[in-house]
Motif scaffolding. Structure first.
Motif, mmCIF file in Angstrom:
data_model
loop_
_atom_site.group_PDB
_atom_site.id
_atom_site.type_symbol
_atom_site.label_atom_id
_atom_site.label_comp_id
_atom_site.label_asym_id
_atom_site.label_seq_id
_atom_site.Cartn_x
_atom_site.Cartn_y
_atom_site.Cartn_z
ATOM 1 N N GLU A 81 1.032 -1.137 -0.227
ATOM 2 C CA GLU A 81 -0.092 -0.195 0.055
ATOM 3 C C GLU A 81 0.984 1.429 -0.142
ATOM 4 O O GLU A 81 0.544 2.098 -0.615
ATOM 5 C CB GLU A 81 -0.926 0.092 1.430
ATOM 6 C CG GLU A 81 -1.828 1.268 1.300
ATOM 7 C CD GLU A 81 -2.488 1.328 2.596
ATOM 8 O OE1 GLU A 81 -3.311 2.352 2.676
ATOM 9 O OE2 GLU A 81 -2.263 0.504 3.512
ATOM 10 N N GLN A 83 3.909 1.548 -1.211
ATOM 11 C CA GLN A 83 4.618 1.915 -2.440
ATOM 12 C C GLN A 83 3.536 2.242 -3.545
ATOM 13 O O GLN A 83 3.619 3.206 -4.420
ATOM 14 C CB GLN A 83 5.069 0.281 -3.121
ATOM 15 C CG GLN A 83 6.154 -0.302 -2.311
ATOM 16 C CD GLN A 83 6.725 -1.487 -2.943
ATOM 17 O OE1 GLN A 83 5.944 -2.453 -3.104
ATOM 18 N NE2 GLN A 83 7.940 -1.504 -3.100
ATOM 19 N N LEU A 84 2.210 1.807 -3.521
ATOM 20 C CA LEU A 84 1.208 2.463 -4.324
ATOM 21 C C LEU A 84 1.019 3.968 -4.157
ATOM 22 O O LEU A 84 0.984 4.635 -4.929
ATOM 23 C CB LEU A 84 0.038 1.456 -4.148
ATOM 24 C CG LEU A 84 -0.138 0.282 -4.866
ATOM 25 C CD1 LEU A 84 -1.485 -0.361 -4.409
ATOM 26 C CD2 LEU A 84 0.158 0.223 -6.272
ATOM 27 N N THR A 85 1.038 4.367 -2.747
ATOM 28 C CA THR A 85 0.712 5.565 -2.371
ATOM 29 C C THR A 85 1.889 6.334 -2.926
ATOM 30 O O THR A 85 1.788 7.440 -3.450
ATOM 31 C CB THR A 85 0.570 5.837 -0.851
ATOM 32 O OG1 THR A 85 -0.550 5.274 -0.383
ATOM 33 C CG2 THR A 85 0.397 7.136 -0.429
ATOM 34 N N GLU A 87 3.952 5.897 -5.423
ATOM 35 C CA GLU A 87 3.651 5.942 -6.855
ATOM 36 C C GLU A 87 2.692 7.143 -7.236
ATOM 37 O O GLU A 87 3.060 7.720 -8.249
ATOM 38 C CB GLU A 87 3.518 4.500 -7.268
ATOM 39 C CG GLU A 87 3.538 4.491 -9.059
ATOM 40 C CD GLU A 87 3.117 3.168 -9.377
ATOM 41 O OE1 GLU A 87 2.506 3.077 -10.585
ATOM 42 O OE2 GLU A 87 3.101 2.028 -8.650
ATOM 43 N N ALA A 88 1.471 7.120 -6.646
ATOM 44 C CA ALA A 88 0.428 7.993 -7.080
ATOM 45 C C ALA A 88 1.248 9.253 -6.876
ATOM 46 O O ALA A 88 0.862 10.265 -7.636
ATOM 47 C CB ALA A 88 -0.616 7.594 -6.231
ATOM 48 N N GLN A 89 1.737 9.518 -5.657
ATOM 49 C CA GLN A 89 2.244 10.830 -5.376
ATOM 50 C C GLN A 89 3.275 11.304 -6.252
ATOM 51 O O GLN A 89 3.172 12.640 -6.831
ATOM 52 C CB GLN A 89 2.843 11.008 -3.761
ATOM 53 C CG GLN A 89 1.868 10.967 -2.913
ATOM 54 C CD GLN A 89 2.456 11.245 -1.351
ATOM 55 O OE1 GLN A 89 3.531 11.341 -1.164
ATOM 56 N NE2 GLN A 89 1.584 11.014 -0.538
ATOM 57 N N LYS A 91 3.464 10.610 -9.291
ATOM 58 C CA LYS A 91 2.801 10.928 -10.581
ATOM 59 C C LYS A 91 2.016 11.954 -10.715
ATOM 60 O O LYS A 91 2.157 12.951 -11.548
ATOM 61 C CB LYS A 91 1.919 9.582 -11.105
ATOM 62 C CG LYS A 91 2.514 8.276 -11.392
ATOM 63 C CD LYS A 91 1.369 7.403 -11.763
ATOM 64 C CE LYS A 91 2.299 6.021 -12.299
ATOM 65 N NZ LYS A 91 1.082 4.821 -12.543
ATOM 66 N N GLN A 92 1.631 12.041 -9.514
ATOM 67 C CA GLN A 92 0.882 13.691 -9.399
ATOM 68 C C GLN A 92 1.611 14.706 -9.486
ATOM 69 O O GLN A 92 1.317 15.707 -9.981
ATOM 70 C CB GLN A 92 -0.120 13.469 -8.002
ATOM 71 C CG GLN A 92 -0.668 14.693 -7.737
ATOM 72 C CD GLN A 92 -1.420 14.699 -6.243
ATOM 73 O OE1 GLN A 92 -0.794 13.905 -5.241
ATOM 74 N NE2 GLN A 92 -2.245 15.676 -5.998
ATOM 75 N N ARG A 93 2.968 14.561 -8.692
ATOM 76 C CA ARG A 93 3.706 15.814 -8.496
ATOM 77 C C ARG A 93 4.499 15.891 -9.858
ATOM 78 O O ARG A 93 4.721 17.050 -10.434
ATOM 79 C CB ARG A 93 4.917 15.521 -7.525
ATOM 80 C CG ARG A 93 4.068 15.617 -6.166
ATOM 81 C CD ARG A 93 5.185 15.518 -5.063
ATOM 82 N NE ARG A 93 4.484 15.423 -3.616
ATOM 83 C CZ ARG A 93 5.322 15.340 -2.585
ATOM 84 N NH1 ARG A 93 6.553 15.497 -2.701
ATOM 85 N NH2 ARG A 93 4.599 15.612 -1.527
ATOM 86 N N TYR A 94 4.831 14.794 -10.759
ATOM 87 C CA TYR A 94 5.174 14.989 -12.100
ATOM 88 C C TYR A 94 4.375 15.408 -13.033
ATOM 89 O O TYR A 94 4.775 16.367 -13.949
ATOM 90 C CB TYR A 94 5.505 13.548 -12.577
ATOM 91 C CG TYR A 94 6.241 13.441 -13.907
ATOM 92 C CD1 TYR A 94 7.569 13.957 -14.138
ATOM 93 C CD2 TYR A 94 5.331 12.832 -14.929
ATOM 94 C CE1 TYR A 94 8.119 14.025 -15.577
ATOM 95 C CE2 TYR A 94 5.917 13.083 -16.366
ATOM 96 C CZ TYR A 94 7.126 13.502 -16.705
ATOM 97 O OH TYR A 94 7.701 13.584 -17.937
ATOM 98 N N TYR A 95 3.005 15.042 -13.013
ATOM 99 C CA TYR A 95 2.060 15.722 -13.736
ATOM 100 C C TYR A 95 1.941 17.396 -13.778
ATOM 101 O O TYR A 95 1.871 18.017 -14.388
ATOM 102 C CB TYR A 95 0.652 15.096 -13.622
ATOM 103 C CG TYR A 95 0.619 13.605 -14.016
ATOM 104 C CD1 TYR A 95 1.531 13.107 -15.257
ATOM 105 C CD2 TYR A 95 -0.126 12.775 -13.273
ATOM 106 C CE1 TYR A 95 1.541 11.721 -15.509
ATOM 107 C CE2 TYR A 95 -0.220 11.383 -13.889
ATOM 108 C CZ TYR A 95 0.743 10.814 -14.963
ATOM 109 O OH TYR A 95 0.714 9.631 -15.154
#
Length: 175
Positions: A81, A83-85, A87-89, A91-95
């Motif tokens: 969980e 790792q998924l969090t 990864e999502a953060q 991606k969000q910061r990269y976008y």
């Protein structure tokens, strides 16, 4: 931290499995042949061995092993969980970083357009073909675009810093 939790969970499973030996207890007693003990006389002389089986431990050992295995599964699920969090953060910061890069590019192009428009308006104003209000509007528009670009560049730097914070290294260092 999650790696340590998983290591601890593995160690607890091994410890619980090795705990089966806690059920048995061995003991020995040595009474020399030539000693006389008036207070506690002993009929048996020499070595005496004993084996004690703890039935309470037998009943609690299987649930303890099951609990240790469940704790290990919990630690693994918690790590997944996490790792998924992360990864999502990321991606969000990269976008957000990519979005602000596009905004900075757009503002840069808008500044070039406004500079051309101001140059054209100034030329027409000097020839008397444009009014002072038109010249002021073009000048104010350029200042607004420059201000918007500065704001966008600040947001880009904040987004970059936020992304580098979660990655743990500079974006320039990442291939």
């Amino acid at each position: 931290m999650y790696g340590f939790r998983m290591t601890m969970a593995d160690a607890n499973v091994k410890k619980a499995k090795a705990g089966w030996f806690d059920i048995l207890s061995f003991s020995y007693l040595y009474s020399p042949n030539n000693s006389t003990n008036i207070v506690n006389p002993s009929i048996f002389n020499g070595y005496q061995l004993g084996l004690v089986i703890n039935f309470g431990s037998i009943l609690t050992k299987a649930p303890a092993i099951k609990l240790a295995k469940e704790e290990k599964k919990f630690a693994e699920a918690e790590f997944a969980e996490y790792q998924l969090t992360i990864e999502a953060q990321v991606k969000q910061r990269y976008y957000l970083y990519v979005q602000y890069m596009a905004v900075v590019r757009l503002r840069g192009q808008s500044i070039l357009d406004m500079e051309a428009s101001l140059k054209d308006t100034r030329y027409r104003y000097e020839k008397g073909e444009a009014t002072l209000a038109e010249y002021n509007t073009a000048s104010t528009g350029l200042a607004d675009q420059i201000n918007a670009k500065i704001t966008a560049e600040g947001n880009l730097l904040i987004a970059k810093s936020s992304l580098e914070e979660i990655l743990g290294k500079k974006l320039e260092e990442i291939n």
